[in-house]
Design an enzyme around this catalytic site. Structure first.
Site, PDB file in Angstrom:
ATOM      1  N   TYR A 167       0.815  -1.216   0.000  1.00 46.30           N
ATOM      2  CA  TYR A 167       0.000   0.000   0.000  1.00 46.30           C
ATOM      3  C   TYR A 167       0.849   1.267   0.000  1.00 46.30           C
ATOM      4  O   TYR A 167       0.556   2.223  -0.742  1.00 46.30           O
ATOM      5  CB  TYR A 167      -0.922  -0.025   1.217  1.00 46.30           C
ATOM      6  CG  TYR A 167      -1.815   1.172   1.365  1.00 46.30           C
ATOM      7  CD1 TYR A 167      -2.844   1.419   0.457  1.00 46.30           C
ATOM      8  CD2 TYR A 167      -1.650   2.062   2.427  1.00 46.30           C
ATOM      9  CE1 TYR A 167      -3.680   2.512   0.600  1.00 46.30           C
ATOM     10  CE2 TYR A 167      -2.478   3.164   2.574  1.00 46.30           C
ATOM     11  CZ  TYR A 167      -3.478   3.389   1.657  1.00 46.30           C
ATOM     12  OH  TYR A 167      -4.306   4.478   1.809  1.00 46.30           O
ATOM     13  N   LYS A 210     -10.352   0.533  10.396  1.00 47.20           N
ATOM     14  CA  LYS A 210      -9.156   1.022  11.087  1.00 47.20           C
ATOM     15  C   LYS A 210      -9.411   1.063  12.590  1.00 47.20           C
ATOM     16  O   LYS A 210     -10.520   0.822  13.061  1.00 47.20           O
ATOM     17  CB  LYS A 210      -8.766   2.389  10.540  1.00 47.20           C
ATOM     18  CG  LYS A 210      -8.348   2.330   9.073  1.00 47.20           C
ATOM     19  CD  LYS A 210      -7.785   3.640   8.579  1.00 47.20           C
ATOM     20  CE  LYS A 210      -7.310   3.515   7.144  1.00 47.20           C
ATOM     21  NZ  LYS A 210      -6.717   4.774   6.645  1.00 47.20           N
TER      22      LYS A 210
END
Length: 349
Positions: A167, A210
């Protein structure tokens, strides 16, 4: 949606901006940040085209008067359709999630280079005046994030390059593409390095969530089930800063309308441990739970926080919404999602 402005902002303005009444395109509009950005632009009276790969029924937010399109931006023809007639484009589309996702789906994260690369080409060919790319704090060199008390990350800390595998490399490559499209083709590009954005209308389960949303969900689930403990990934002493969505939107639009051409941090400087984040959620929930630490779970870097020196110098502003205040709204929204039938849910705007 009520957007907290945080006082006056002194933005270095670029007189070449001609997008005030033009068409704004938001990619990734069915996601968390993209959905909020569409809502903000609509409140400002802008014409908006919202694009996402998901079916419209799976978007977190939709708005009246918006040109909503389901398009796969990994394909060039879809990028051309998205960018056609646009004055400015906000590219937030990518395949991502929390640490549990990006550490185990590196190839999927990397494939998002197709989206940004082909959107840049489509925007250039469409004659749009400005392009925004949502980068990430995951571009920062890992050796600067090995301690819980690591120094806040400055924009120059991205090089020599050693970003989050997968990422982070995708985001750093995207930043370089933006720079070279500006240098070679004259396309004005703006790049924000977001630091851990959170708030209502986002993922809170399923593996892509998250830490702020995950902690809320775990505490709520424990309460609803009558349990007295929750699982915590790592030892809880890893540190992060978390930015509430209203600050993210304000910074994004201020950057887009500025003359700042280099990547810039948009993130909170309020550093907390994961244990302190859990403390905050427990206070909101009015409970206290035992913590089962899963030391072999994905944890990411040991410590990460945004250095806001540059954004203060360039935009005269930095994110300032307290974590406690943002988590209160986030917790209430997730609680409603987990306990209330859809027709009875409150709006968190």
């Amino acid at each position: 949606m009520t957007i907290r402005e945080g006082g006056s902002v002194h933005v270095p303005f670029d007189d070449s901006m001609t997008t005030t009444n033009g068409l704004a395109v938001v990619t990734g509009a069915g996601g968390f940040i993209g959905g909020h950005l569409v809502g903000r632009l609509r409140k400002e009276g802008r014409r908006v085209r919202a694009v996402d790969v998901k079916p419209l029924s799976d978007w977190y937010q939709t708005f009246d008067g918006v040109d909503n399109r389901q398009l796969d931006l990994r394909e060039r023809a879809s990028c051309d359709a998205a960018a056609g007639g646009a004055s400015e484009v906000y590219n937030l589309a990518c395949d991502m999630g929390g640490m549990g996702f990006i550490e185990t789906h590196k190839a999927e994260c990397m494939i998002s280079v197709l989206i940004n690369t082909q959107m840049l080409m489509a925007v250039r060919d469409a004659g749009a005046s400005r392009f925004f790319f949502s980068s990430s704090a995951c571009v920062y060199a890992a050796d600067r994030q090995t301690r819980a008390d690591a120094a806040p990350l400055r924009e120059t800390d991205a090089y020599p390059a050693m970003p989050e595998d997968g990422y982070g490399w995708e985001k750093l490559f995207g930043e370089r593409m933006c720079r070279h499209f500006r240098e070679d083709f004259g396309l004005e590009t703006r790049v924000a390095r977001y630091h851990n954005v959170y708030g209502p209308y986002g993922t809170y389960d399923g593996g892509r969530e998250k830490a702020p949303a995950a902690v809320c969900r775990k505490v709520i689930a424990a309460q609803l089930a009558g349990e007295r403990d929750i699982e915590v990934w790592g030892d809880g002493e890893q540190t992060r800063s978390f930015m509430y969505i209203d600050d993210c939107l304000h910074g994004t639009l201020a950057l887009m309308n500025s003359a700042v051409r280099e990547p810039i941090n948009i993130g909170s400087s309020e550093l907390v441990t994961i244990n302190q984040l859990i403390d905050i959620v427990e206070q909101i929930a009015g409970t206290k739970l035992r913590r089962r630490y899963k030391l072999d779970a994905p944890k990411g870097v040991r410590g990460r926080c945004s250095d806001n020196t540059l954004i203060m110098e360039m935009l005269g502003w930095a994110p300032s919404i307290r974590l406690r205040d943002g988590m209160e709204k986030t917790y209430r929204w997730i609680y409603d999602q987990m306990t209330t039938p859809a027709a009875q849910r409150r709006a968190y705007v």
